[in-house]
Design a protein around this motif. Structure first.
Motif, PDB file in Angstrom:
ATOM      1  N   ASP A  38       0.824  -1.207   0.000  1.00 58.57           N
ATOM      2  CA  ASP A  38       0.000   0.000   0.000  1.00 58.57           C
ATOM      3  C   ASP A  38       0.863   1.264   0.000  1.00 58.57           C
ATOM      4  OD1 ASP A  38      -2.156  -1.652   0.020  1.00 58.57           O
ATOM      5  OD2 ASP A  38      -2.667  -1.351   2.132  1.00 58.57           O
ATOM      6  N   TRP A  39       1.999   1.215   0.682  1.00 64.43           N
ATOM      7  CA  TRP A  39       2.896   2.366   0.672  1.00 64.43           C
ATOM      8  C   TRP A  39       3.467   2.591  -0.729  1.00 64.43           C
ATOM      9  CZ3 TRP A  39       8.579   2.830   2.493  1.00 64.43           C
ATOM     10  CH2 TRP A  39       8.936   4.182   2.605  1.00 64.43           C
ATOM     11  N   ASP A  40       3.770   1.492  -1.405  1.00 65.61           N
ATOM     12  CA  ASP A  40       4.290   1.623  -2.765  1.00 65.61           C
ATOM     13  C   ASP A  40       3.274   2.318  -3.665  1.00 65.61           C
ATOM     14  OD1 ASP A  40       6.205   1.208  -4.851  1.00 65.61           O
ATOM     15  OD2 ASP A  40       4.972  -0.428  -5.591  1.00 65.61           O
ATOM     16  N   ARG A  41       1.998   2.069  -3.442  1.00 63.92           N
ATOM     17  CA  ARG A  41       0.969   2.751  -4.227  1.00 63.92           C
ATOM     18  C   ARG A  41       1.041   4.266  -3.994  1.00 63.92           C
ATOM     19  NH1 ARG A  41      -3.041   0.513  -2.145  1.00 63.92           N
ATOM     20  NH2 ARG A  41      -3.279  -1.217  -3.615  1.00 63.92           N
ATOM     21  N   THR A  42       1.247   4.661  -2.739  1.00 68.47           N
ATOM     22  CA  THR A  42       1.370   6.086  -2.414  1.00 68.47           C
ATOM     23  C   THR A  42       2.622   6.683  -3.042  1.00 68.47           C
ATOM     24  OG1 THR A  42       0.193   5.781  -0.323  1.00 68.47           O
ATOM     25  CG2 THR A  42       1.556   7.747  -0.520  1.00 68.47           C
ATOM     26  N   LEU A  43       3.722   5.931  -3.027  1.00 59.97           N
ATOM     27  CA  LEU A  43       4.963   6.419  -3.624  1.00 59.97           C
ATOM     28  C   LEU A  43       4.813   6.589  -5.133  1.00 59.97           C
ATOM     29  CD1 LEU A  43       7.581   4.246  -1.679  1.00 59.97           C
ATOM     30  CD2 LEU A  43       7.029   6.656  -1.299  1.00 59.97           C
ATOM     31  N   ARG A  44       4.121   5.652  -5.766  1.00 62.13           N
ATOM     32  CA  ARG A  44       3.896   5.781  -7.205  1.00 62.13           C
ATOM     33  C   ARG A  44       3.047   7.014  -7.502  1.00 62.13           C
ATOM     34  NH1 ARG A  44       2.260   0.488  -6.832  1.00 62.13           N
ATOM     35  NH2 ARG A  44       0.192   1.034  -7.627  1.00 62.13           N
ATOM     36  N   ALA A  45       2.042   7.240  -6.667  1.00 63.12           N
ATOM     37  CA  ALA A  45       1.181   8.406  -6.867  1.00 63.12           C
ATOM     38  C   ALA A  45       1.960   9.705  -6.678  1.00 63.12           C
ATOM     39  CB  ALA A  45      -0.003   8.368  -5.899  1.00 63.12           C
ATOM     40  N   GLY A  46       3.006   9.658  -5.845  1.00 61.71           N
ATOM     41  CA  GLY A  46       3.854  10.823  -5.628  1.00 61.71           C
ATOM     42  C   GLY A  46       4.947  10.968  -6.663  1.00 61.71           C
ATOM     43  N   TYR A  48       7.554   9.100  -7.248  1.00 60.24           N
ATOM     44  CA  TYR A  48       8.907   8.768  -6.817  1.00 60.24           C
ATOM     45  C   TYR A  48       9.553   7.880  -7.877  1.00 60.24           C
ATOM     46  CZ  TYR A  48       8.159  10.619  -2.111  1.00 60.24           C
ATOM     47  OH  TYR A  48       7.935  11.453  -1.035  1.00 60.24           O
ATOM     48  N   SER A  49      10.860   8.012  -8.045  1.00 60.41           N
ATOM     49  CA  SER A  49      11.550   7.227  -9.067  1.00 60.41           C
ATOM     50  C   SER A  49      11.546   5.748  -8.681  1.00 60.41           C
ATOM     51  CB  SER A  49      12.997   7.710  -9.212  1.00 60.41           C
ATOM     52  OG  SER A  49      13.765   7.325  -8.083  1.00 60.41           O
ATOM     53  N   PRO A  50      11.645   4.858  -9.668  1.00 68.45           N
ATOM     54  CA  PRO A  50      11.691   3.427  -9.362  1.00 68.45           C
ATOM     55  C   PRO A  50      12.812   3.061  -8.390  1.00 68.45           C
ATOM     56  CG  PRO A  50      11.302   3.742 -11.691  1.00 68.45           C
ATOM     57  CD  PRO A  50      11.595   5.108 -11.112  1.00 68.45           C
ATOM     58  N   ALA A  51      13.993   3.682  -8.543  1.00 66.46           N
ATOM     59  CA  ALA A  51      15.108   3.367  -7.656  1.00 66.46           C
ATOM     60  C   ALA A  51      14.805   3.781  -6.216  1.00 66.46           C
ATOM     61  CB  ALA A  51      16.383   4.060  -8.141  1.00 66.46           C
ATOM     62  N   THR A  52      14.191   4.965  -6.032  1.00 64.79           N
ATOM     63  CA  THR A  52      13.841   5.420  -4.687  1.00 64.79           C
ATOM     64  C   THR A  52      12.794   4.508  -4.068  1.00 64.79           C
ATOM     65  OG1 THR A  52      14.349   7.721  -5.229  1.00 64.79           O
ATOM     66  CG2 THR A  52      12.879   7.343  -3.358  1.00 64.79           C
ATOM     67  N   ARG A  53      11.790   4.142  -4.858  1.00 65.27           N
ATOM     68  CA  ARG A  53      10.762   3.240  -4.345  1.00 65.27           C
ATOM     69  C   ARG A  53      11.370   1.918  -3.908  1.00 65.27           C
ATOM     70  NH1 ARG A  53       7.442   2.948  -9.426  1.00 65.27           N
ATOM     71  NH2 ARG A  53       6.562   1.090  -8.438  1.00 65.27           N
ATOM     72  N   TYR A  54      12.245   1.380  -4.725  1.00 63.46           N
ATOM     73  CA  TYR A  54      12.886   0.102  -4.393  1.00 63.46           C
ATOM     74  C   TYR A  54      13.654   0.211  -3.077  1.00 63.46           C
ATOM     75  CZ  TYR A  54      16.149  -3.817  -4.599  1.00 63.46           C
ATOM     76  OH  TYR A  54      16.891  -4.926  -4.287  1.00 63.46           O
ATOM     77  N   ASN A  55      14.457   1.261  -2.935  1.00 63.39           N
ATOM     78  CA  ASN A  55      15.270   1.413  -1.723  1.00 63.39           C
ATOM     79  C   ASN A  55      14.400   1.635  -0.492  1.00 63.39           C
ATOM     80  OD1 ASN A  55      17.798   1.107  -2.969  1.00 63.39           O
ATOM     81  ND2 ASN A  55      17.798   3.233  -3.649  1.00 63.39           N
ATOM     82  N   TYR A  56      13.314   2.381  -0.632  1.00 61.65           N
ATOM     83  CA  TYR A  56      12.392   2.597   0.480  1.00 61.65           C
ATOM     84  C   TYR A  56      11.748   1.281   0.920  1.00 61.65           C
ATOM     85  CZ  TYR A  56      12.361   7.766   0.412  1.00 61.65           C
ATOM     86  OH  TYR A  56      12.691   9.089   0.535  1.00 61.65           O
ATOM     87  N   LEU A  57      11.224   0.532  -0.045  1.00 62.83           N
ATOM     88  CA  LEU A  57      10.555  -0.726   0.279  1.00 62.83           C
ATOM     89  C   LEU A  57      11.529  -1.733   0.876  1.00 62.83           C
ATOM     90  CD1 LEU A  57       8.317  -1.215  -2.898  1.00 62.83           C
ATOM     91  CD2 LEU A  57       7.773   0.024  -0.796  1.00 62.83           C
ATOM     92  N   LEU A  58      12.747  -1.747   0.340  1.00 58.62           N
ATOM     93  CA  LEU A  58      13.763  -2.674   0.844  1.00 58.62           C
ATOM     94  C   LEU A  58      14.091  -2.391   2.300  1.00 58.62           C
ATOM     95  CD1 LEU A  58      15.818  -4.941   0.305  1.00 58.62           C
ATOM     96  CD2 LEU A  58      17.427  -3.174  -0.450  1.00 58.62           C
ATOM     97  N   ALA A  59      14.198  -1.112   2.670  1.00 57.01           N
ATOM     98  CA  ALA A  59      14.526  -0.748   4.044  1.00 57.01           C
ATOM     99  C   ALA A  59      13.467  -1.261   5.021  1.00 57.01           C
ATOM    100  CB  ALA A  59      14.663   0.766   4.177  1.00 57.01           C
ATOM    101  N   ALA A 106      14.590   6.323   4.871  1.00 58.52           N
ATOM    102  CA  ALA A 106      13.473   5.557   4.314  1.00 58.52           C
ATOM    103  C   ALA A 106      12.444   5.231   5.390  1.00 58.52           C
ATOM    104  CB  ALA A 106      14.002   4.268   3.671  1.00 58.52           C
ATOM    105  N   LEU A 107      12.915   4.827   6.565  1.00 58.27           N
ATOM    106  CA  LEU A 107      11.997   4.477   7.652  1.00 58.27           C
ATOM    107  C   LEU A 107      11.257   5.706   8.173  1.00 58.27           C
ATOM    108  CD1 LEU A 107      14.170   1.849   9.561  1.00 58.27           C
ATOM    109  CD2 LEU A 107      12.222   1.425   8.037  1.00 58.27           C
ATOM    110  N   GLN A 108      11.915   6.855   8.156  1.00 61.45           N
ATOM    111  CA  GLN A 108      11.225   8.102   8.522  1.00 61.45           C
ATOM    112  C   GLN A 108      10.003   8.305   7.632  1.00 61.45           C
ATOM    113  OE1 GLN A 108      14.258  11.213   8.310  1.00 61.45           O
ATOM    114  NE2 GLN A 108      13.952  11.649  10.474  1.00 61.45           N
ATOM    115  N   GLN A 109      10.188   8.104   6.339  1.00 64.99           N
ATOM    116  CA  GLN A 109       9.093   8.290   5.395  1.00 64.99           C
ATOM    117  C   GLN A 109       7.997   7.249   5.613  1.00 64.99           C
ATOM    118  OE1 GLN A 109       8.845  10.870   3.251  1.00 64.99           O
ATOM    119  NE2 GLN A 109      10.751  11.655   4.088  1.00 64.99           N
ATOM    120  N   PHE A 110       8.396   6.015   5.876  1.00 64.81           N
ATOM    121  CA  PHE A 110       7.418   4.942   6.053  1.00 64.81           C
ATOM    122  C   PHE A 110       6.549   5.183   7.279  1.00 64.81           C
ATOM    123  CE2 PHE A 110       6.491   0.755   8.087  1.00 64.81           C
ATOM    124  CZ  PHE A 110       5.549   0.307   7.166  1.00 64.81           C
ATOM    125  N   PHE A 111       7.165   5.479   8.426  1.00 69.78           N
ATOM    126  CA  PHE A 111       6.377   5.659   9.646  1.00 69.78           C
ATOM    127  C   PHE A 111       5.574   6.966   9.619  1.00 69.78           C
ATOM    128  CE2 PHE A 111       9.409   2.444  11.260  1.00 69.78           C
ATOM    129  CZ  PHE A 111       8.483   1.538  11.767  1.00 69.78           C
TER     130      PHE A 111
END
Length: 327
Positions: A38-46, A48-59, A106-111
């Motif tokens: 669900d967070w990835d959906r929000t990142l796509r809507a924002g 965010y580049s594929p590389a940033t999304r990948y690194n965020y989700l990985l963290a 990345a975790l700052q953004q997630f929480f």
């Protein structure tokens, strides 16, 4: 064409390879996997580049795995400050402070997203301090070293012409490795000698390249047209074998290989970026213009880059001004 489901679930790693979020979360409890999706959906809507999304989700996936001590993984809403600090310390010990800092951001953004979505009242990151990271002095790459690297690409075969064009572009424009790696043919304006880079934060910029770089690009484009897989992708750089484009990691390995052949140690793309900033400042170039050319939003980056050569600039200015020698 990819199906809507594929477009909605796929992301890419920094080298451009397609990676599905469910592969990052396949060994995680349903609750974590659902939140990451669900967070990835929000990142796509924002946007965010594929590389940033990948690194965020990985963290986030790495934090969840770290918290798995053999029992059930705690839910994301139950994560506490001490657990995040323990994960951060482990990242410093097993990876590096720089990696730990990236995970922290990345975790700052997630929480923060969890709080905005009503899943938690307060973020456990509120009082977690960012890890201090040393600022290594990255040496510039001198023109003699660049010349030696280009000399090992003096043949007229596909690999030599491609590698020479890549190095010319890195040296002439100071671009990031990822920006050069992800170029498409349409990003080159060979009539006006301009390249369009797709920078961080979805910020595009145009940079002019010189005639020597233009000739290197023209020669590569001509031989690219004759490559057996020329029509398989619009990405600029083709691999020697197969129909996949050359990735950022592939360029990194190429530079290392060419460095060994040329007898130049520690060759990597960022050295040319630092060199570009150094030579610009040495020539009295404007900081604001440098920021535009290199895609920076903060003057802090302008101060940091080229810092390894600051002493050399100061010595040259001192010799020119002849401070203390008058009278």
């Amino acid at each position: 064409m990819a199906s809507p489901l594929t477009l909605a679930t796929d992301t890419a790693d920094p080298d451009g390879r397609i990676v599905e979020p469910r592969k990052l979360t396949r060994d995680l409890p349903h609750g974590w996997a659902t939140l990451i999706r669900d967070w990835d959906r929000t990142l796509r809507a924002g946007n965010y580049s594929p590389a940033t999304r990948y690194n965020y989700l990985l963290a986030v996936a790495q934090l969840a795995r770290y918290l798995n001590t053999g029992d059930d993984v705690p839910e994301a809403a139950a994560v506490r400050r001490a657990q995040v600090e323990s994960f951060q310390a482990w990242m410093i010990e097993t990876r590096s402070a720089a990696t730990a800092l990236n995970k922290h951001k990345a975790l700052q953004q997630f929480f923060r997203w969890l709080a905005e979505d009503g899943e938690i009242e307060r973020s456990p990151m509120e009082h977690v301090r960012q890890p201090k990271t040393p600022q290594p002095m990255i040496p510039i790459i001198h023109s003699d070293d660049t010349r030696r690297l280009l000399d090992v690409c003096r043949d007229r075969d596909f690999t030599s012409l491609r590698d020479k064009a890549i190095m010319r572009l890195l040296a002439n424009t100071g671009a990031r490795l990822s920006e050069v790696a992800l170029l498409h043919i349409d990003d080159l304006d060979m009539d006006r000698d301009i390249v369009r880079y797709h920078g961080k934060g979805a910020k595009d910029r145009q940079v002019r390249f010189g005639p020597t770089t233009g000739r290197a690009l023209s020669k590569y484009l001509r031989i690219r047209d004759r490559h057996r897989h020329a029509g398989s992708t619009r990405r600029l750089w083709l691999a020697v074998r197969g129909d996949r484009p050359l990735s950022a990691n592939g360029i990194k390995l190429m530079l290392r290989r060419r460095g060994l052949a040329a007898g130049v140690a520690h060759v990597h793309a960022h050295r040319w970026r630092h060199t570009f900033a150094h030579e610009w400042k040495l020539a009295g170039g404007d900081t604001g213009d440098l920021m535009l050319l290199l895609g920076w939003a903060s003057e802090e980056m302008a101060r940091r880059y080229g810092a390894s050569a600051a002493a050399e600039r100061a010595q040259q200015i001192h010799a020119r001004l002849k401070v203390g020698e008058h009278g």
